[in-house]
Design an enzyme around this catalytic site. Structure first.
Site, PDB file in Angstrom:
ATOM      1  N   ASP A   1      -2.466   6.844  12.434  1.00 50.83           N
ATOM      2  CA  ASP A   1      -3.402   5.709  12.559  1.00 50.83           C
ATOM      3  C   ASP A   1      -3.421   5.207  14.001  1.00 50.83           C
ATOM      4  O   ASP A   1      -4.450   4.746  14.481  1.00 50.83           O
ATOM      5  CB  ASP A   1      -3.128   4.576  11.547  1.00 50.83           C
ATOM      6  CG  ASP A   1      -1.747   3.956  11.652  1.00 50.83           C
ATOM      7  OD1 ASP A   1      -0.830   4.584  12.223  1.00 50.83           O
ATOM      8  OD2 ASP A   1      -1.577   2.829  11.145  1.00 50.83           O
TER       9      ASP A   1
ATOM     10  N   ASP B   1      -1.985  -0.415   7.507  1.00 45.20           N
ATOM     11  CA  ASP B   1      -1.366  -1.272   6.497  1.00 45.20           C
ATOM     12  C   ASP B   1      -2.222  -2.498   6.179  1.00 45.20           C
ATOM     13  O   ASP B   1      -2.459  -2.824   5.009  1.00 45.20           O
ATOM     14  CB  ASP B   1       0.018  -1.726   6.955  1.00 45.20           C
ATOM     15  CG  ASP B   1       0.933  -0.546   7.247  1.00 45.20           C
ATOM     16  OD1 ASP B   1       0.530   0.600   6.935  1.00 45.20           O
ATOM     17  OD2 ASP B   1       2.032  -0.761   7.786  1.00 45.20           O
TER      18      ASP B   1
ATOM     19  N   ARG C   1       0.836  -1.192   0.000  1.00 49.33           N
ATOM     20  CA  ARG C   1       0.000   0.000   0.000  1.00 49.33           C
ATOM     21  C   ARG C   1       0.875   1.247   0.000  1.00 49.33           C
ATOM     22  O   ARG C   1       2.057   1.217   0.347  1.00 49.33           O
ATOM     23  CB  ARG C   1      -0.923   0.016   1.222  1.00 49.33           C
ATOM     24  CG  ARG C   1      -0.188   0.087   2.574  1.00 49.33           C
ATOM     25  CD  ARG C   1      -0.101   1.475   3.136  1.00 49.33           C
ATOM     26  NE  ARG C   1       0.759   1.513   4.327  1.00 49.33           N
ATOM     27  CZ  ARG C   1       2.029   1.833   4.298  1.00 49.33           C
ATOM     28  NH1 ARG C   1       2.642   2.097   3.144  1.00 49.33           N
ATOM     29  NH2 ARG C   1       2.748   1.871   5.406  1.00 49.33           N
TER      30      ARG C   1
ATOM     31  N   GLU D   1      -0.303  10.691   7.971  1.00 45.55           N
ATOM     32  CA  GLU D   1       0.838   9.833   8.331  1.00 45.55           C
ATOM     33  C   GLU D   1       1.121   9.851   9.834  1.00 45.55           C
ATOM     34  O   GLU D   1       1.079  10.904  10.468  1.00 45.55           O
ATOM     35  CB  GLU D   1       2.091  10.317   7.585  1.00 45.55           C
ATOM     36  CG  GLU D   1       3.068   9.203   7.297  1.00 45.55           C
ATOM     37  CD  GLU D   1       2.494   8.190   6.302  1.00 45.55           C
ATOM     38  OE1 GLU D   1       2.118   7.091   6.747  1.00 45.55           O
ATOM     39  OE2 GLU D   1       2.417   8.499   5.110  1.00 45.55           O
ATOM     40  N   HIS D   2       1.419   8.657  10.367  1.00 43.86           N
ATOM     41  CA  HIS D   2       1.711   8.494  11.799  1.00 43.86           C
ATOM     42  C   HIS D   2       0.528   8.918  12.658  1.00 43.86           C
ATOM     43  O   HIS D   2       0.725   9.367  13.786  1.00 43.86           O
ATOM     44  CB  HIS D   2       2.958   9.299  12.206  1.00 43.86           C
ATOM     45  CG  HIS D   2       4.239   8.540  11.954  1.00 43.86           C
ATOM     46  ND1 HIS D   2       4.692   7.547  12.781  1.00 43.86           N
ATOM     47  CD2 HIS D   2       5.146   8.645  10.962  1.00 43.86           C
ATOM     48  CE1 HIS D   2       5.840   7.074  12.312  1.00 43.86           C
ATOM     49  NE2 HIS D   2       6.136   7.716  11.202  1.00 43.86           N
TER      50      HIS D   2
ATOM     51  N   GLY E   1       8.724   1.075   2.948  1.00 43.98           N
ATOM     52  CA  GLY E   1       7.593   1.865   3.425  1.00 43.98           C
ATOM     53  C   GLY E   1       6.325   1.571   2.646  1.00 43.98           C
ATOM     54  O   GLY E   1       5.360   2.325   2.712  1.00 43.98           O
TER      55      GLY E   1
ATOM     56  N   SER F   1       4.841  -1.449   2.906  1.00 45.67           N
ATOM     57  CA  SER F   1       4.191  -2.476   3.700  1.00 45.67           C
ATOM     58  C   SER F   1       4.190  -3.869   3.082  1.00 45.67           C
ATOM     59  O   SER F   1       3.157  -4.518   2.970  1.00 45.67           O
ATOM     60  CB  SER F   1       2.758  -2.057   4.030  1.00 45.67           C
ATOM     61  OG  SER F   1       2.527  -2.400   5.354  1.00 45.67           O
ATOM     62  N   SER F   2       5.381  -4.312   2.725  1.00 39.93           N
ATOM     63  CA  SER F   2       5.505  -5.705   2.299  1.00 39.93           C
ATOM     64  C   SER F   2       5.137  -6.628   3.458  1.00 39.93           C
ATOM     65  O   SER F   2       4.629  -7.728   3.244  1.00 39.93           O
ATOM     66  CB  SER F   2       6.923  -5.997   1.809  1.00 39.93           C
ATOM     67  OG  SER F   2       7.858  -5.913   2.856  1.00 39.93           O
TER      68      SER F   2
HETATM   69  P1  ADP Z   1       7.835  -2.864   4.892  1.00 41.62           P
HETATM   70  O1  ADP Z   1       6.634  -3.472   5.494  1.00 41.62           O
HETATM   71  O2  ADP Z   1       7.768  -1.365   4.857  1.00 41.62           O
HETATM   72  O3  ADP Z   1       8.165  -3.404   3.540  1.00 41.62           O
HETATM   73  P2  ADP Z   1       9.064  -4.138   7.126  1.00 41.62           P
HETATM   74  O4  ADP Z   1      10.414  -4.055   7.712  1.00 41.62           O
HETATM   75  O5  ADP Z   1       7.890  -3.850   7.992  1.00 41.62           O
HETATM   76  O6  ADP Z   1       9.058  -3.212   5.824  1.00 41.62           O
HETATM   77  O7  ADP Z   1       8.824  -5.594   6.545  1.00 41.62           O
HETATM   78  C1  ADP Z   1       9.790  -6.212   5.743  1.00 41.62           C
HETATM   79  C2  ADP Z   1       9.986  -7.633   6.231  1.00 41.62           C
HETATM   80  O8  ADP Z   1       8.841  -8.423   5.877  1.00 41.62           O
HETATM   81  C3  ADP Z   1      11.140  -8.324   5.562  1.00 41.62           C
HETATM   82  O9  ADP Z   1      12.353  -8.052   6.232  1.00 41.62           O
HETATM   83  C4  ADP Z   1      10.734  -9.794   5.679  1.00 41.62           C
HETATM   84  O10 ADP Z   1      11.000 -10.274   6.980  1.00 41.62           O
HETATM   85  C5  ADP Z   1       9.232  -9.739   5.503  1.00 41.62           C
HETATM   86  N1  ADP Z   1       8.879  -9.934   4.089  1.00 41.62           N
HETATM   87  C6  ADP Z   1       8.323  -9.028   3.259  1.00 41.62           C
HETATM   88  N2  ADP Z   1       8.132  -9.540   2.018  1.00 41.62           N
HETATM   89  C7  ADP Z   1       8.587 -10.802   2.062  1.00 41.62           C
HETATM   90  C8  ADP Z   1       8.691 -11.858   1.092  1.00 41.62           C
HETATM   91  N3  ADP Z   1       8.272 -11.686  -0.161  1.00 41.62           N
HETATM   92  N4  ADP Z   1       9.214 -13.011   1.489  1.00 41.62           N
HETATM   93  C9  ADP Z   1       9.639 -13.191   2.754  1.00 41.62           C
HETATM   94  N5  ADP Z   1       9.587 -12.249   3.700  1.00 41.62           N
HETATM   95  C10 ADP Z   1       9.073 -11.064   3.372  1.00 41.62           C
HETATM   96 MG    MG Z   2       5.999  -3.166   7.515  1.00 45.08          MG
END
Ligand code: ADP
Ligand code: MG
Length: 390
Positions: free
Chosen positions: A45, A179, A36, A42-43, A131, A133-134
């Site tokens: 929520d 997120d 997202r 921002e900050h 940033g 939100s992976s």
């Molecule tokens: P953001 O959410 O902003 O991308 P975060 O530090 O909160 O950053 O989350 C990143 C972490 O999420 C990675 O270090 C990993 O541990 C996990 N992660 C995200 N995407 C994947 C993926 N495709 N496969 C495995 N782990 C993942």
């Molecule tokens: Mg994150």
């Protein structure tokens, strides 16, 4: 240089192929969930505020197949596969990324679902730690996969909260609800206004094809972020306690000024950010609803300044990227720009005229690289669909 977004169908094919080559099985189900980007708010929520994110056309996809055991074997691009025992309570463990999944499994167990053993493979087009939100995409994608595996559909809000709980209790990040709400509630061509006081999302149309949202990942992340996020939360809690109210939603700037001396400079500035950012977000939503984009730029610029000077979560690279967008300006097709996400690195969001987005991206890319020596990642997106089974 604008990087194109890989199609979801292509990503799904990759996940299925990886499952086959890593575990020797064909997938029987697959789930997808997007990252997202937050347009404004921002900050806040975690301060009962309003936020206005959208799900982006960047996804995590997990392909899976039940394996007649009580173990989950899960692979992910570039990482060693993990094995999780599904017959027992989940605990925090190694490697770190497994915790996002452990927490989601635990959430389903607490709802009394028995999860069958399965093999799974994770692929992603959401940049990590940018940033965007992976982490929420991973939790929400995995929760959606588990829904498929146990043949249930949780209410969307419940799924988002389960994913958030996983991030709190297992990844130990005290994030707000934005997120996971954005990753689950996302709808094509809609921004998601989240009232973080009531926990209710409301859709705000963003369907004008002449406007685009461009994300610029600075490709820097500073170590500060670990303690920085928690420290900001603590500052806002202290501010609210001094004001003596239950919720930031009921606080006016006059009340913040009244406590200025008592608060000291830092808490005062943190509090000023919260109250003014809530106002800016409400105004931005009105502007989007009316199609009055002239004011959006001012609001986004105000948000960035407040995050930089009062909340102190920006950094040189974010300021530079926002400055480069500002330099191009309205004539060049930039309607507004600001840092987005938790800060201390990560990405900026720029609202652009679609006709100019390629040119804007090329200029920002070139100038950012020339000034920092770092190659950024820029891509455009429209509001995308939230977590779903494929
Ligand atoms: P953001 O959410 O902003 O991308 P975060 O530090 O909160 O950053 O989350 C990143 C972490 O999420 C990675 O270090 C990993 O541990 C996990 N992660 C995200 N995407 C994947 C993926 N495709 N496969 C495995 N782990 C993942
Ligand atoms: Mg994150």
């Amino acid at each position: 240089m604008l990087e194109s977004n890989i199609a979801l169908s292509e990503l799904a094919m990759q996940a299925r192929e990886e499952l086959r080559s890593n575990f020797g099985v064909a997938s029987t189900l697959a789930a997808a969930a997007p990252g997202r980007v937050n347009l404004i708010g921002e900050h806040i929520d975690y301060c009962d505020g309003f936020v206005l994110p959208l799900a982006i056309e960047r996804y995590i996809v997990i392909a899976a197949r039940p394996n007649d055991s009580t173990v989950a074997r899960i692979g992910a691009t570039g990482l060693n596969p993990i094995e999780l025992d599904l017959s027992d309570r989940q605990e925090i463990g190694e490697p770190k990324w497994s915790n996002y999944l452990r927490g989601v499994i635990q959430g389903f167990m607490e709802l009394n679902y028995a999860i069958p053993g399965f093999d799974a493979f994770i692929v992603s087009s959401v940049p990590l730690g940018a940033g965007l939100s992976s982490s929420a995409a991973l939790e929400c994608c995995f929760a959606t996969l588990l829904e498929g595996l146990v043949d249930t559909v949780l209410p969307t809000q419940e799924k988002a909260l389960l994913a958030q709980k996983s991030e709190h209790d297992f990844a130990c990040v005290p994030c707000g609800i934005m997120d996971q709400f954005a990753s689950t509630f996302g709808v094509k061509d809609q921004l998601i206004l989240i009232d973080c006081h009531s926990g209710e999302p409301e859709m705000v149309p963003f369907s004008d094809p002449s406007l685009s949202i461009m994300v610029a990942n600075t490709n820097v992340s500073h170590d500060l972020s670990d303690g920085g996020y928690g420290a900001r939360r603590k500052d806002t809690e202290d501010g609210l306690t001094l004001i003596g109210k239950e919720s930031w939603r009921d606080v006016t700037m006059n009340e913040v000024y009244a406590e200025r001396e008592e608060m000291g400079d830092r808490i005062f500035r943190r509090s000023r950010h919260v109250v003014t950012e809530i106002t800016r977000t409400i105004e931005a939503v009105e502007a989007f609803k009316k199609g009055d984009f002239s004011n959006i730029g001012t609001l986004m610029a105000g948000s960035h300044r407040s995050l930089r000077d009062d909340f102190e979560v920006s950094c040189d690279e974010l300021d530079l990227m926002v400055g480069l967008a500002k330099e191009i300006g309205f004539e060049g097709g930039v309607l507004g720009a600001r840092m987005t996400g938790g800060g201390f690195g990560g990405s900026t969001v720029t609202l652009c005229r679609t006709a100019d987005v390629e040119k804007i991206a090329a200029q920002m890319h070139q100038r950012y690289q020339a000034q920092t020596g770092i190659t950024p990642l820029l891509f455009a997106t429209r509001p995308a669909a939230g977590a779903h089974l494929l």
